[in-house]
Design a protein around this motif. Structure first.
Motif, PDB file in Angstrom:
ATOM      1  N   LEU A 104      -7.053 -24.642  25.812  1.00 44.75           N
ATOM      2  CA  LEU A 104      -8.298 -25.160  25.307  1.00 44.75           C
ATOM      3  C   LEU A 104      -8.242 -24.695  23.531  1.00 44.75           C
ATOM      4  N   ILE A 105      -8.539 -25.725  22.746  1.00 42.37           N
ATOM      5  CA  ILE A 105      -8.264 -25.687  21.392  1.00 42.37           C
ATOM      6  C   ILE A 105      -9.596 -25.844  20.757  1.00 42.37           C
ATOM      7  N   LYS A 106      -9.650 -24.818  19.768  1.00 41.40           N
ATOM      8  CA  LYS A 106     -11.462 -25.044  19.235  1.00 41.40           C
ATOM      9  C   LYS A 106     -11.296 -25.972  18.236  1.00 41.40           C
ATOM     10  N   ASP A 107     -12.576 -26.539  17.731  1.00 43.39           N
ATOM     11  CA  ASP A 107     -12.738 -27.481  16.645  1.00 43.39           C
ATOM     12  C   ASP A 107     -11.675 -27.325  15.321  1.00 43.39           C
ATOM     13  N   ASP A 108     -11.305 -26.032  14.996  1.00 41.51           N
ATOM     14  CA  ASP A 108     -10.667 -25.633  13.600  1.00 41.51           C
ATOM     15  C   ASP A 108      -9.381 -25.639  14.218  1.00 41.51           C
ATOM     16  N   GLY A 109      -8.779 -26.041  15.318  1.00 45.37           N
ATOM     17  CA  GLY A 109      -7.434 -26.208  15.520  1.00 45.37           C
ATOM     18  C   GLY A 109      -6.764 -24.918  16.081  1.00 45.37           C
ATOM     19  N   THR A 110      -7.627 -23.866  16.317  1.00 42.45           N
ATOM     20  CA  THR A 110      -6.976 -22.774  16.966  1.00 42.45           C
ATOM     21  C   THR A 110      -7.169 -22.260  18.287  1.00 42.45           C
ATOM     22  N   PRO A 111      -6.471 -21.996  18.976  1.00 43.37           N
ATOM     23  CA  PRO A 111      -6.711 -21.676  20.444  1.00 43.37           C
ATOM     24  C   PRO A 111      -7.800 -20.806  20.781  1.00 43.37           C
ATOM     25  N   VAL A 112      -8.635 -20.986  22.038  1.00 41.46           N
ATOM     26  CA  VAL A 112      -9.700 -20.016  22.273  1.00 41.46           C
ATOM     27  C   VAL A 112      -9.109 -18.658  22.614  1.00 41.46           C
ATOM     28  N   SER A 113      -9.709 -17.466  22.672  1.00 40.83           N
ATOM     29  CA  SER A 113      -9.120 -16.322  22.971  1.00 40.83           C
ATOM     30  C   SER A 113      -8.454 -16.321  24.232  1.00 40.83           C
ATOM     31  N   TYR A 114      -7.159 -15.907  24.292  1.00 42.25           N
ATOM     32  CA  TYR A 114      -6.263 -16.315  25.565  1.00 42.25           C
ATOM     33  C   TYR A 114      -6.100 -14.766  26.207  1.00 42.25           C
ATOM     34  N   LYS A 115      -6.478 -14.229  27.473  1.00 42.77           N
ATOM     35  CA  LYS A 115      -6.155 -13.084  28.008  1.00 42.77           C
ATOM     36  C   LYS A 115      -5.622 -13.432  29.183  1.00 42.77           C
ATOM     37  N   PRO A 116      -4.228 -13.544  29.366  1.00 42.99           N
ATOM     38  CA  PRO A 116      -3.611 -13.645  30.482  1.00 42.99           C
ATOM     39  C   PRO A 116      -3.954 -12.907  31.684  1.00 42.99           C
ATOM     40  N   THR A 117      -4.104 -13.485  32.979  1.00 36.12           N
ATOM     41  CA  THR A 117      -4.511 -12.773  33.916  1.00 36.12           C
ATOM     42  C   THR A 117      -3.177 -12.788  34.767  1.00 36.12           C
ATOM     43  N   PRO A 118      -3.171 -11.576  35.544  1.00 40.16           N
ATOM     44  CA  PRO A 118      -2.095 -11.552  36.984  1.00 40.16           C
ATOM     45  C   PRO A 118      -2.354 -12.364  38.041  1.00 40.16           C
ATOM     46  N   ASN A 119      -3.689 -12.692  38.337  1.00 44.18           N
ATOM     47  CA  ASN A 119      -4.066 -13.212  39.518  1.00 44.18           C
ATOM     48  C   ASN A 119      -4.223 -14.700  39.375  1.00 44.18           C
ATOM     49  N   LYS A 120      -2.899 -15.209  39.635  1.00 46.79           N
ATOM     50  CA  LYS A 120      -2.651 -16.722  39.787  1.00 46.79           C
ATOM     51  C   LYS A 120      -1.506 -17.071  40.422  1.00 46.79           C
ATOM     52  N   SER A 121      -1.403 -18.376  40.723  1.00 43.58           N
ATOM     53  CA  SER A 121      -0.158 -18.766  41.576  1.00 43.58           C
ATOM     54  C   SER A 121       0.513 -20.036  40.892  1.00 43.58           C
ATOM     55  N   ARG A 143     -22.624 -15.654  26.800  1.00 43.79           N
ATOM     56  CA  ARG A 143     -23.967 -16.050  26.364  1.00 43.79           C
ATOM     57  C   ARG A 143     -24.012 -16.609  24.802  1.00 43.79           C
ATOM     58  N   ASN A 144     -23.206 -16.252  24.038  1.00 42.07           N
ATOM     59  CA  ASN A 144     -23.187 -17.041  22.509  1.00 42.07           C
ATOM     60  C   ASN A 144     -22.388 -17.988  22.711  1.00 42.07           C
ATOM     61  N   GLY A 145     -21.689 -18.481  23.699  1.00 47.85           N
ATOM     62  CA  GLY A 145     -20.752 -19.603  23.586  1.00 47.85           C
ATOM     63  C   GLY A 145     -19.534 -19.455  23.379  1.00 47.85           C
ATOM     64  N   ALA A 146     -19.130 -18.084  23.320  1.00 47.57           N
ATOM     65  CA  ALA A 146     -17.707 -17.602  23.258  1.00 47.57           C
ATOM     66  C   ALA A 146     -16.923 -18.073  24.349  1.00 47.57           C
ATOM     67  N   VAL A 147     -15.630 -18.479  24.170  1.00 48.47           N
ATOM     68  CA  VAL A 147     -14.842 -18.676  25.457  1.00 48.47           C
ATOM     69  C   VAL A 147     -13.475 -17.944  25.415  1.00 48.47           C
ATOM     70  N   THR A 148     -13.084 -17.543  26.598  1.00 47.69           N
ATOM     71  CA  THR A 148     -12.012 -17.021  26.779  1.00 47.69           C
ATOM     72  C   THR A 148     -11.171 -17.520  27.870  1.00 47.69           C
ATOM     73  N   GLN A 149      -9.986 -17.817  27.683  1.00 42.75           N
ATOM     74  CA  GLN A 149      -9.175 -18.483  28.726  1.00 42.75           C
ATOM     75  C   GLN A 149      -7.991 -17.688  29.477  1.00 42.75           C
ATOM     76  N   PHE A 150      -7.833 -17.592  30.762  1.00 39.44           N
ATOM     77  CA  PHE A 150      -7.089 -16.640  31.351  1.00 39.44           C
ATOM     78  C   PHE A 150      -5.814 -17.151  32.087  1.00 39.44           C
ATOM     79  N   ALA A 151      -5.746 -18.418  32.107  1.00 39.62           N
ATOM     80  CA  ALA A 151      -4.507 -19.361  32.638  1.00 39.62           C
ATOM     81  C   ALA A 151      -4.612 -20.744  32.079  1.00 39.62           C
ATOM     82  N   PRO A 152      -3.486 -21.334  32.039  1.00 38.25           N
ATOM     83  CA  PRO A 152      -3.521 -22.812  31.879  1.00 38.25           C
ATOM     84  C   PRO A 152      -4.071 -23.603  32.704  1.00 38.25           C
ATOM     85  N   PHE A 153      -4.732 -24.753  32.440  1.00 37.15           N
ATOM     86  CA  PHE A 153      -5.360 -25.567  33.386  1.00 37.15           C
ATOM     87  C   PHE A 153      -4.666 -26.147  34.428  1.00 37.15           C
TER      88      PHE A 153
END
Length: 273
Positions: free
Chosen positions: A8-25, A65-75
């Motif tokens: 996910l890329i924000k309106d300014d062209g930068t990615p949202v905060s990304y915190k990779p999770t180990p819990n994925k397949s 709650r303030n609208g800030a987004v964090t991504q944990f894995a690619p979609f």
């Protein structure tokens, strides 16, 4: 916003905060979007939990709650948000759906005149609390409301995901795991949210009908006065807004000699025409 390389890329062209999770397949092609609440009141607690292998849980996105987004894995990577679940003939929705978590205390406890999140014991301000019955159990309970900034971000992202991946529908965890789960709960405006995410541009959710003879009331609850005799089964209407498990509708038919009837009905008895 936009999606590039399943991020996910924000309106300014930068990615949202990304915190990779180990819990994925492995990789997958999503078909649905599943909405959740965290059942805790801070983004930090969810981010910390999803970062730990012992959690055995994760999601694709967290929206504060303030609208800030964090991504944990690619979609296009499976996350562990759905657990034991089924929907439309599919079993195990982790491998078929994108999961979004919203920071929200969910069903609250009451201690005196205070409302408490049971998970982290934080007090929820009374002006953030709605009393409503969950559609799966019918129990009247206090729930934390979702913030305007949170819902605005969620709708924008959900619509983008639906468009990008051709998703079939938006559902709640409570829909795919109705015995175990109650999120996102009656404080979440699922009908209008789904409508906007799936491509409608207004606040209504399209033409619906009632599946049983249905009372229409002056307010969102069974204690409010009836406006007329029950609406006959199959009466056509559109939802203008929702509150908890109740919907404020405009009746499209002339009913009992009344034209332009508007009032509140129980949402669980509504279905698409």
């Amino acid at each position: 916003m936009q999606i590039k390389n399943h991020l996910l890329i924000k309106d300014d062209g930068t990615p949202v905060s990304y915190k990779p999770t180990p819990n994925k397949s492995g990789k997958f092609t999503p078909q649905y979007l599943v909405m959740h609440y965290t059942a805790a009141t801070t983004a930090a607690s969810a981010i910390s939990w999803f970062s730990q292998s012992k959690a055995q849980a994760s999601a694709h996105l967290l929206i504060d709650r303030n609208g800030a987004v964090t991504q944990f894995a690619p979609f296009n990577v499976i996350t562990w948000h759905a657990g034991k679940s089924s929907w439309m003939g599919l079993v195990g929705l982790n491998q078929y759906s994108i999961g979004i978590e919203l920071v929200n205390g969910g069903r609250l406890a009451k201690a005196g005149d205070k409302y408490i999140c049971p998970v982290d014991q934080r007090v929820i301000p009374a002006d953030q609390v709605v009393i409503a019955a969950h559609k799966n159990d019918g129990i009247q309970s206090p729930w934390q409301e979702y913030s305007e900034a949170q819902l605005e971000a969620s709708i924008e992202i959900a619509a983008l995901l639906v468009k990008t991946y051709g998703l079939k529908d938006v559902v709640g965890h409570e829909d795919i795991s109705p015995i175990r789960k109650s999120d996102p709960g009656p404080a979440f405006p699922m009908l209008s949210f789904r409508s906007k995410a799936m491509g409608r541009n207004d606040d209504s959710v399209g033409e619906l009908k009632n599946t049983v003879a249905l009372n229409i009331r002056s307010g969102p609850g069974a204690t409010f006065p009836l406006l007329c005799d029950a609406l006959p089964k199959g009466t056509k209407m559109v939802v203008l807004k929702t509150e908890g498990t109740w919907s404020f509708v405009e009746v499209l038919n002339t009913v009992h000699g009344i034209m332009d009837l508007e009032g509140w009905v129980s949402t669980k008895y509504l279905a698409p025409v």
